[in-house]
Design an enzyme around this catalytic site. Structure first.
Site, PDB file in Angstrom:
ATOM      1  N   GLU A 127     -43.184  16.751 -11.859  1.00  0.00           N
ATOM      2  CA  GLU A 127     -43.624  17.989 -12.520  1.00  0.00           C
ATOM      3  C   GLU A 127     -45.065  17.771 -12.953  1.00  0.00           C
ATOM      4  OE1 GLU A 127     -41.547  19.779 -15.926  1.00  0.00           O
ATOM      5  OE2 GLU A 127     -42.821  21.415 -15.984  1.00  0.00           O
ATOM      6  N   GLY A 267     -44.436  13.183 -22.986  1.00  0.00           N
ATOM      7  CA  GLY A 267     -43.240  12.343 -23.961  1.00  0.00           C
ATOM      8  C   GLY A 267     -41.953  12.099 -23.157  1.00  0.00           C
ATOM      9  N   GLU A 304     -35.304  17.694 -24.093  1.00  0.00           N
ATOM     10  CA  GLU A 304     -35.225  17.653 -22.579  1.00  0.00           C
ATOM     11  C   GLU A 304     -33.671  17.953 -22.134  1.00  0.00           C
ATOM     12  OE1 GLU A 304     -37.704  16.985 -21.243  1.00  0.00           O
ATOM     13  OE2 GLU A 304     -38.903  16.425 -22.805  1.00  0.00           O
ATOM     14  N   GLU A 326     -40.710  26.274 -21.263  1.00  0.00           N
ATOM     15  CA  GLU A 326     -41.229  25.305 -22.410  1.00  0.00           C
ATOM     16  C   GLU A 326     -41.549  26.146 -23.546  1.00  0.00           C
ATOM     17  OE1 GLU A 326     -41.117  22.508 -21.931  1.00  0.00           O
ATOM     18  OE2 GLU A 326     -41.682  22.076 -19.829  1.00  0.00           O
TER      19      GLU A 326
HETATM   20  N1  B3K Z   1     -41.640  19.327 -18.540  1.00  0.00           N
HETATM   21  C1  B3K Z   1     -42.306  18.137 -18.844  1.00  0.00           C
HETATM   22  C2  B3K Z   1     -43.671  18.084 -18.731  1.00  0.00           C
HETATM   23  C3  B3K Z   1     -44.156  17.794 -17.544  1.00  0.00           C
HETATM   24  C4  B3K Z   1     -45.676  17.678 -17.636  1.00  0.00           C
HETATM   25  C5  B3K Z   1     -46.414  17.510 -16.442  1.00  0.00           C
HETATM   26  N2  B3K Z   1     -48.005  17.317 -16.446  1.00  0.00           N
HETATM   27  C6  B3K Z   1     -41.637  17.674 -20.213  1.00  0.00           C
HETATM   28  C7  B3K Z   1     -41.114  18.932 -21.289  1.00  0.00           C
HETATM   29  O1  B3K Z   1     -41.733  19.758 -21.581  1.00  0.00           O
HETATM   30  O2  B3K Z   1     -40.107  18.663 -21.466  1.00  0.00           O
HETATM   31 ZN    ZN Z   2     -40.371  21.161 -21.926  1.00  0.00          ZN
END
Ligand code: B3K
Ligand code: ZN
Length: 881
Positions: A127, A267, A304, A326
């Site tokens: 991602e 993270g 997550e 998000e």
């Molecule tokens: N979806 C990922 C973040 C990805 C960042 C890419 N630069 C982590 C999260 O938000 O859970």
């Molecule tokens: Zn996320």
């Protein structure tokens, strides 16, 4: 060569010309020469608007193309077009099988996007657009395919081979190699692909879902770290149970895996069935991790895990919709943390972070709506606005529709969109349709940037026994958006009587039957008046309770009204907010005094109120701690103009020193009361006690006489946990000679990378003279590496973002250091460089001398050759102010 990228615009979205039905990937893993073979079943998209014979355009970056086969026939070089971003093939039938072989060099991949090596093991990060660094593909989230992955590697070096889905086969090969095959039964976009290969050990457990399915839970770490996994495992259990109970959502594969990696840009990452985590959000035991670390792990694990439904099962149509997954998932993890811990503490901490970071972002050059309209580099849009303001937008649905109404909206969202790639409008439509609600105006929260301002006035009419609240809303201009329409804003209010109890609320013209004492007013116009009736006295309004909307609110409270709310408001957020407003007021007044060359004065009313908080043993210690903590330097910075950061720091320290002097007795007594010598436990009550104890210690530490020094040294030496040890070390690090303690700490923890990050940060944020030279020297320390994002954040990021006094030194060396690091990092890892470059965003707020110095450094970065599109976008926007 400057890599300039086209700006991508939201309104240019068109459905993909082709869809991928199946992807079969085979990886022959080698540190410098990995061979990736991809077999794609591709179909023309019947829903596409593209012309009937449009060529197939696949994304690909930093790949060496070995071969392309179309329906079994090898294509010659003249049968496709290749450039450094795309592979383009014409003359494609409606359904074809494409086989592509590419090679990559994972060991040289310092961007940590795509396939890379960390400590000798292989990891991926796809991602947002990393899959194109693994193979040529339709790398966009609305192309969802079924993946199978076969991993082939040396068995001794890479005994563990993981990918998405379920493991379906494994075996031996020649040359000491082995293979494992994985099948993911769920369609997914390429950004959710993952593989891991290496020497890892695992902690395993089981979860039985509500419907009786058994899921194997596996946490993979480097050998030697297994004793730091139980907290993450407990967090998985809690998250699974919570999502079943609160949203009726169960896990859908046989195995849920988390793998920890020390080189990671952020993270964690929610790849289907195979989450990859920064070690910082997995590894913890009391001796090495603070209470904040334990909390962070619990909430990131939850975040997550929750993505499996909000993000993976239902994903984003395009990256402009990022907040769809998000914002919603942050809201879900915040609610989880509130349910398993203290709701009040959670809310205050979230609001504090939002105001410190997101409000600043929304007021600066990178301001953008929750659903942005354009980007040059999508990685720059994983922002406070998309995540945390996005979560506030989701929270407002729940505030407007109620918990049941919100759940109905969620149920409808999954019913309509499971397995699809959708938009923020689809989510809003599900909420509206499930509740028969009108959420048309609410759409402005997605399209308009900037933090709305509510100006509130109250008028009491003793004859009519009414109290009128008048609310005017406005929103400042942001880049590209001069004029704003009024938002649909939930404003939660109560009115407190003189004895501190909330009064029954009856709105004139309303049809209230239950005389509720708190209610949510719905603002829709630029100016509105709400008349409350039947009030025998002038009430004190409690406004924006629980922070019911991401806005600034102004109401002309007197100091007495603020202390009254601090003592009486039944809404914990509002009570904290009263303390925070009072502290902001005295800090601003102190800054103004400082500018006039006068001494800083802390009003007796504030001291008395703070003293009462310390003495009242019936209060939740965690709330008292939050109420006593002064607003941060960063937050204060945002509230001032033509800022002199040195004066700002000085004033804040003087206020803390006054508190340390004037409240010495109660602070010491509270410290002693809470410092009970009980062995460490991580539970809400113990965390709350430690937080107040250490806030007292931090304030006392501002005046280090013999008694306080002894407290600090004793706590440093005797602590059985990192929370207490670090709290003491932080205060010691500001003293004149902390060398002995810093050396002792490094000696003890030199082999623990995460603890050494704390050691770097403490020195980078210290107030002692000469910090910059020490930071520069620490870059040569054996535990530091410029290639490791955690180290960069711990040392360089902490100095540039959290050490106002030294970063903004008048000689400009702090700015020059930051600019040099941005340029250096940009060649290695553009995402990390662009994040660091954000420390220059607020230059127009500075006083003229520093403003010019900072702007000069920004110009120097902008002029440096070969800048990535990531850093270029941030720096050019910062310069456009
Ligand atoms: N979806 C990922 C973040 C990805 C960042 C890419 N630069 C982590 C999260 O938000 O859970
Ligand atoms: Zn996320």
């Amino acid at each position: 060569m400057t890599v300039t990228r086209q700006t991508v615009s939201r309104l240019d979205y068109t459905p993909p010309a082709f869809l991928v039905d199946r992807v079969d990937l085979t990886f022959e893993l080698d540190e410098h020469n990995t061979l990736v073979t991809s077999r794609l079943v591709i179909k023309r998209n019947p829903a596409a608007s593209a012309v009937a014979d449009a060529p197939l355009v696949l994304d690909g970056e930093a790949l060496v193309l070995e071969s392309v086969k179309l329906d079994g026939r090898v294509l010659g070089p003249h049968e496709y077009e290749l450039n450094d971003r795309q592979l383009c093939i014409g003359g494609i039938a409606d359904e074809v099988i494409l086989e592509i072989a590419t090679r990559t060099d994972p060991a040289r991949n310092t961007s940590l996007m795509g396939l890379y090596v960390s400590n000798g093991n292989f990891f991926t990060q796809c991602e947002a657009e990393g899959f194109r660094k693994i193979t040529y593909y339709l790398d966009r989230p609305d192309v969802m395919a079924k993946f199978t992955t076969t991993l082939i590697a040396d068995k001794a070096k890479y005994p563990v081979l993981l990918s998405n889905g379920n493991r379906v086969g494994e075996g031996q090969l020649d040359k000491n190699r082995h293979w494992v095959k994985w099948v993911d039964p769920f369609r997914k976009p390429a950004y959710l692909f993952a593989l891991v290969a290496g020497k890892l050990v695992s902690l395993t457990d089981k979860h039985v879902t509500g419907s009786g399915r058994t899921v194997s839970l596996e946490i993979y770490v480097e050998p030697g770290n297994l004793d730091k996994c139980p907290h993450a495992m407990a967090s998985i259990h809690k998250s699974m149970q919570w999502d079943e109970a609160r949203f009726g959502l169960e896990y859908d594969l046989d195995t849920y895996m988390i793998v920890a990696v020390s080189d990671f840009n952020m993270g964690a990452m929610e790849n289907k069935g195979l989450n990859i985590f920064n070690t910082k959000y997995v590894l913890a035991k009391p001796e090495t991790a603070t209470d904040a670390d334990f909390d962070g792990i619990e909430s990131v694990v939850a975040h997550e895990y929750f993505h499996n439904w909000t993000g993976n099962r239902v994903t984003c149509r395009d990256w402009f919709q990022l907040s769809l997954k998000e914002g919603l998932t942050v809201y879900r993890d915040q609610e989880f943390s509130s349910d398993v811990g203290s709701r009040a503490v959670q809310r205050i901490q979230n609001v504090r972070a939002l105001r410190e970071h997101q409000f600043a972002e929304d007021a600066g050059p990178q301001a953008h709506p929750v659903r942005p309209d354009a980007y040059q580099e999508i990685n720059n849009f994983y922002t406070w606005t998309v995540y945390e303001k996005g979560a506030e937008v989701v929270r407002m649905y729940a505030t407007l529709l109620g918990r049941e109404g919100f759940r109905k909206g969620m149920d409808l969202y999954f019913k309509r969109h499971d397995g699809q790639a959708v938009t923020c409008d689809d989510f809003r439509a599900a909420m509206a349709d499930a509740n028969g609600a009108d959420l048309e105006q609410f759409a402005l929260w997605y399209s308009q940037a900037g933090t709305p301002l509510l100006d509130v006035a109250g008028a009491y009419d003793a004859t009519a026994r009414t109290y009128t609240l008048s609310v005017r809303q406005s929103c400042p201009a942001t880049p590209g958006q001069a004029d704003k329409q009024p938002f649909h804003i939930p404003l939660a209010v109560a009115l407190l009587g003189s004895d501190g109890t909330p009064l029954p609320l009856s709105l004139a013209g309303g049809h209230d039957t239950d005389a509720a004492t708190s209610r949510v007013l719905q603002l829709r116009q630029a100016e509105e008046h709400f008349v409350f009736t039947g009030l025998n006295e002038r009430p004190v309004p409690s406004l924006l309770r629980d922070f019911s909307a991401p806005v600034r609110l102004r109401y002309p409270y007197t100091d007495e009204e603020l202390t009254f709310l601090m003592a009486n408001d039944d809404d914990a957020f509002a009570r904290w907010e009263a303390a925070n407003s009072y502290a902001m007021r005295l800090l601003r007044d102190g800054y103004a005094s400082g500018q006039r060359g006068e001494a800083v004065h802390v009003p007796p009313g504030y001291l008395a109120a703070a003293g009462r908080l310390l003495e009242d043993e019936t209060l939740d210690p965690a709330l008292v701690a939050l109420m006593l903590e002064l607003p941060s330097e960063q937050y204060l910075f945002e509230a001032l103009d033509d800022v002199d950061p040195a004066l700002l720091s000085k004033v804040r320290i003087e206020v803390l020193q006054t508190l340390a002097r004037e409240l010495r007795g109660p602070l010491l007594a509270t410290y002693q009361r809470l410092n009970d010598g009980a062995p460490y436990r991580f539970d809400a009550a113990a965390v709350a006690r430690r937080s107040l104890k250490n806030v007292c210690l931090a304030i006392l530490g501002e005046r280090q006489g013999p008694v306080v020094s002894e407290l600090l040294i004793n706590q440093y030496r005797r602590a059985d946990n990192m929370t207490d040890r670090l709290a003491a070390l932080k205060a010691l690090a500001n003293s004149e000679h902390p060398e002995e303690y810093l050396a002792d700490f490094a000696q003890t923890w030199q082999d623990d990378a995460l603890v050494m990050d704390k050691w770097f940060s403490i020195q980078a944020t210290s107030r002692r003279a000469g910090v910059l030279s020490r930071v520069q020297a620490l870059m040569g320390h054996p535990a530091f590496s410029i290639r490791n994002p955690n180290k960069v954040r711990a040392l360089i990021g902490a100095f540039c973002q959290q050490n106002l006094q030294h970063f903004h030194a008048l000689d400009g060396y702090g700015y020059a250091f930051a600019a040099d690091r941005v340029i250096e990092l940009d060649r290695l890892n553009p995402q990390i460089a662009a994040r660091l470059a954000a420390c220059f965003n607020r230059w127009p707020k500075l006083e003229p001398v520093r403003r010019a110095l900072m702007k000069g450094e920004l110009e120097r970065i902008a002029a440096s050759a070969g800048l990535s599109s990531d850093t270029h976008e941030i720096v050019s926007k910062a310069l456009q102010q």
